[in-house]
Motif scaffolding. Structure first.
Motif, PDB file in Angstrom:
ATOM      1  N   GLU A 169      -8.495   0.121   9.247  1.00 52.34           N
ATOM      2  CA  GLU A 169      -7.097   0.354   9.594  1.00 52.34           C
ATOM      3  C   GLU A 169      -6.988   1.327  10.761  1.00 52.34           C
ATOM      4  O   GLU A 169      -6.170   1.124  11.671  1.00 52.34           O
ATOM      5  N   GLU A 215       7.092  -1.478  15.142  1.00 53.88           N
ATOM      6  CA  GLU A 215       6.655  -2.012  13.854  1.00 53.88           C
ATOM      7  C   GLU A 215       5.248  -1.521  13.515  1.00 53.88           C
ATOM      8  O   GLU A 215       4.954  -1.173  12.361  1.00 53.88           O
ATOM      9  N   LYS A 218       5.406   2.051  12.497  1.00 51.27           N
ATOM     10  CA  LYS A 218       6.025   2.168  11.175  1.00 51.27           C
ATOM     11  C   LYS A 218       4.997   1.953  10.076  1.00 51.27           C
ATOM     12  O   LYS A 218       4.934   2.707   9.102  1.00 51.27           O
ATOM     13  N   GLN A 219       4.182   0.909  10.220  1.00 46.50           N
ATOM     14  CA  GLN A 219       3.175   0.623   9.207  1.00 46.50           C
ATOM     15  C   GLN A 219       2.111   1.713   9.145  1.00 46.50           C
ATOM     16  O   GLN A 219       1.657   2.088   8.065  1.00 46.50           O
ATOM     17  N   LYS A 220       1.717   2.219  10.284  1.00 48.81           N
ATOM     18  CA  LYS A 220       0.726   3.302  10.319  1.00 48.81           C
ATOM     19  C   LYS A 220       1.251   4.536   9.602  1.00 48.81           C
ATOM     20  O   LYS A 220       0.543   5.179   8.814  1.00 48.81           O
ATOM     21  N   LEU A 223       1.459   4.003   5.675  1.00 41.75           N
ATOM     22  CA  LEU A 223       0.152   4.093   5.020  1.00 41.75           C
ATOM     23  C   LEU A 223      -0.277   5.547   4.867  1.00 41.75           C
ATOM     24  O   LEU A 223      -0.790   5.957   3.818  1.00 41.75           O
ATOM     25  N   ASN A 285      14.590   2.340   9.831  1.00 33.77           N
ATOM     26  CA  ASN A 285      14.483   1.409   8.712  1.00 33.77           C
ATOM     27  C   ASN A 285      15.857   1.044   8.144  1.00 33.77           C
ATOM     28  O   ASN A 285      16.108  -0.110   7.795  1.00 33.77           O
ATOM     29  N   ARG A 341       7.263  -8.662   1.925  1.00 35.34           N
ATOM     30  CA  ARG A 341       8.303  -7.820   2.486  1.00 35.34           C
ATOM     31  C   ARG A 341       8.656  -6.759   1.453  1.00 35.34           C
ATOM     32  O   ARG A 341       7.967  -6.576   0.475  1.00 35.34           O
ATOM     33  N   LEU A 343       9.189  -3.359   2.058  1.00 30.68           N
ATOM     34  CA  LEU A 343       8.725  -1.993   2.289  1.00 30.68           C
ATOM     35  C   LEU A 343       9.787  -1.111   2.941  1.00 30.68           C
ATOM     36  O   LEU A 343       9.649   0.099   2.951  1.00 30.68           O
ATOM     37  N   SER A 347      10.166   2.621   1.788  1.00 28.94           N
ATOM     38  CA  SER A 347       9.687   3.674   2.686  1.00 28.94           C
ATOM     39  C   SER A 347      10.769   4.710   2.955  1.00 28.94           C
ATOM     40  O   SER A 347      10.472   5.902   3.129  1.00 28.94           O
TER      41      SER A 347
END
Length: 379
Positions: A169, A215, A218-220, A223, A285, A341, A343, A347
């Motif tokens: 990752e 995006e 956001k995911q980083k 996590l 978000n 989907r 999250l 979050s």
């Protein structure tokens, strides 16, 4: 070659095999030992000299043995084939390499405090063919008081897959952010060179790359937050400036095409002490969720108000959620938009409540529509 005694990092003394066999017999007859084999994780029972006096079937299975006999009276590193287990003068736990061993730290801490202890442990082990393999483990140690004395129950969880995934990752996010960010910057440079008749397409490309980078970030961030690895940096922020900035940015977002984003005219500035990146992510978000729930031509409204000593950031849209949806909004993997989907609202709650000391909520009813809000302490 054995090392000198001054390199010992844990006591080297051992019980004789006869004494360990007697301990094993007592543990084996204890009521609790009957349940150890039901435990799915490898489990060892150690005596005060860190020697194995009992192991469950999960341990002997991964060790490729039919019973405990090959491991009785050994220490954990010796039983697992640690390459350093025979370096110290008195075996496992007594060489200079053992000073950084997470398993040994967990054992010694539990022995000292008589409480539970937990550490990660990276082992280099030799398999039955003499080949070296790396193991990433999470080690849990808990004292066990019995009429015959105190023992220490050690359980092992293999976290090798988790560690490999985290490494991949990190590489993925580093490389893809560099690539996507570079493409976005290149489009910015070329915008002035694009012919007039291609300007609209160029703007669409710029918006798409902006959305892609956002995006990925956001995911980083999510996590890191889930792993409790995110380090907040709280500074004084002017709340209204952040809301205005996010609203302005997302008017050209692909999800905003054919829709309108308004800043509520009654919004007031409220200063907060918060982490800029997390607060912005929460507002983004909320805004994206509202845009996704809004039909073409609809209006999404964002605003900020003060309620006593709180700053309330909110985003509303005209749609109203069904009751079954309202009951599951903040669940991690629940979504009305299909699989993989769910999250976004999760979050919002995770970041606001776990990292910013905030409160999160929503209302969804006619005629107001759906409004999500985040309340943070105001300055």
């Amino acid at each position: 070659m054995n090392e000198k005694c001054e390199n010992l990092c844990a006591p080297g003394g051992r019980m004789s095999i006869t004494d360990v066999q007697a301990e094993h017999a007592r543990i084996k007859n204890h009521t609790c030992s009957e349940y150890f084999d039901f435990f799915p994780l490898p489990l060892l029972v150690l005596d005060s000299c860190r020697q194995i006096v009992f192991a469950n079937k999960a341990f002997t299975d991964i060790a490729g043995a039919s019973d405990l006999t090959p491991f009785l009276a050994k220490r954990p590193g010796e039983a697992m084939g640690c390459v350093y287990s025979d370096v110290g003068a008195s075996g496992c736990g007594t060489s200079r390499y053992c000073r950084e061993c997470g398993a040994l730290r967990a054992i010694l801490e539990s022995m000292e405090t008589r409480e539970k202890s937990e550490h990660e442990c990276q082992l280099l082990c030799r398999d039955e063919h003499g080949a070296t393999e790396a193991k990433d483990l999470r080690v849990f140690v808990s004292p066990w008081e019995t009429p015959d004395g105190t023992y220490y129950v050690l359980t092992l969880r293999d976290i090798g897959d988790e560690k490999r995934r985290q490494a991949l990752e990190r590489i993925f996010f580093h490389d893809i952010l560099n690539s996507a960010g570079g493409a976005r910057n290149l489009v910015d440079i070329l915008m002035n060179e694009v012919p007039e008749d291609a300007r609209e397409i160029a703007h669409m490309a710029k918006s798409s790359l902006f959305a892609l980078v956002d995006e990925i970030q956001k995911q980083k961030q999510l996590l890191a937050a889930e792993r409790n690895e995110y380090a907040t940096l709280k500074i004084t922020l002017q709340g209204l400036e952040i809301v205005q900035s996010v609203v302005g940015e997302f008017r050209t977002h692909p999800k905003a095409l054919g829709k309108n984003i308004h800043l509520d005219a009654g919004s007031v500035n409220v200063a907060v002490s918060s982490d800029f990146s997390l607060l912005r992510r929460i507002l983004v978000n909320m805004l994206i969720n509202a845009l996704e729930a809004t039909q073409a031509g609809g209006i999404v409204t964002a605003g900020l108000r003060r309620e006593k000593d709180r700053a309330v950031f909110w985003v509303g849209n005209p749609a109203v959620m069904e009751k079954s949806v309202r009951l599951q909004v903040f669940k991690r993997s629940f979504s009305t938009k299909g699989q993989d989907r769910g999250l976004g609202t999760y979050s919002i709650k995770l970041l606001a409540e776990n990292y910013l000391g905030g409160e999160v909520g929503f209302s969804s009813e006619e005629p107001a529509g759906t409004i999500f809000w985040v309340s943070l302490p105001a300055l």
